[in-house]
Design a protein around this motif. Structure first.
Motif, PDB file in Angstrom:
ATOM      1  N   VAL A  64       0.803  -1.217   0.000  1.00  0.00           N
ATOM      2  CA  VAL A  64       0.000   0.000   0.000  1.00  0.00           C
ATOM      3  C   VAL A  64       0.838   1.270   0.000  1.00  0.00           C
ATOM      4  O   VAL A  64       0.270   2.370  -0.043  1.00  0.00           O
ATOM      5  CB  VAL A  64      -0.977   0.023   1.196  1.00  0.00           C
ATOM      6  N   LEU A  86      -7.001   2.506  -5.892  1.00  0.00           N
ATOM      7  CA  LEU A  86      -7.346   1.162  -5.443  1.00  0.00           C
ATOM      8  C   LEU A  86      -7.149   0.132  -6.535  1.00  0.00           C
ATOM      9  O   LEU A  86      -7.376   0.402  -7.720  1.00  0.00           O
ATOM     10  CB  LEU A  86      -8.790   1.138  -4.954  1.00  0.00           C
ATOM     11  N   ASP A  90      -6.796  -5.063  -3.356  1.00  0.00           N
ATOM     12  CA  ASP A  90      -7.154  -4.412  -2.107  1.00  0.00           C
ATOM     13  C   ASP A  90      -8.476  -4.907  -1.543  1.00  0.00           C
ATOM     14  O   ASP A  90      -8.838  -4.537  -0.419  1.00  0.00           O
ATOM     15  CB  ASP A  90      -7.224  -2.896  -2.291  1.00  0.00           C
TER      16      ASP A  90
END
Length: 125
Positions: A64, A86, A90
């Protein structure tokens, strides 16, 4: 009584954004580490970000980095996770958790004493 409640999950497209919130009662954010964990379908729970104690230092897991940002509002006892760009990977149930100044990495769920119910994030085109 210590309680944590995560919210803000939902459906997003790849490349989109979501902002998760964690409302915390019963402890002071200056004295604890607050971590964000996630559990994809069929996989183990993993720690992805944390914010620590009085200095507010932060940690991000490799998947991330550069996309998610952790922050907090000490006056409101809230912690946030801004999720940008995103990806399908995720997709997971996201949890916030509190532990007593757990700065070591990788993040181990057992090091965090208090957990809230997760919020589901689904990334799909």
């Amino acid at each position: 009584e210590v309680q944590l409640q995560a919210s803000g999950g939902g459906l997003a497209q790849p490349g989109g954004s979501l902002r998760l919130s964690c409302v915390i009662s019963g402890l002071n954010l200056d004295d604890y580490s607050i971590g964000w964990f996630r559990q994809p379908p069929g996989e183990e729970r993993e720690g992805i970000s944390a914010i620590h104690g009085r200095d507010g230092s932060t940690y991000y897991g490799d998947p991330v980095k550069g996309r998610f940002t952790i922050s907090r509002d000490n006056a409101k006892n809230m912690v946030f996770l801004q999720m940008d760009n995103l990806k399908f990977e995720d997709t997971a149930v996201y949890y916030c958790a509190a532990g007593e100044m757990v700065r070591a990495t990788p993040m181990i769920p057992l090091w965090y004493s208090y957990w809230g119910r997760g919020t589901l994030v689904t990334v799909s085109s």
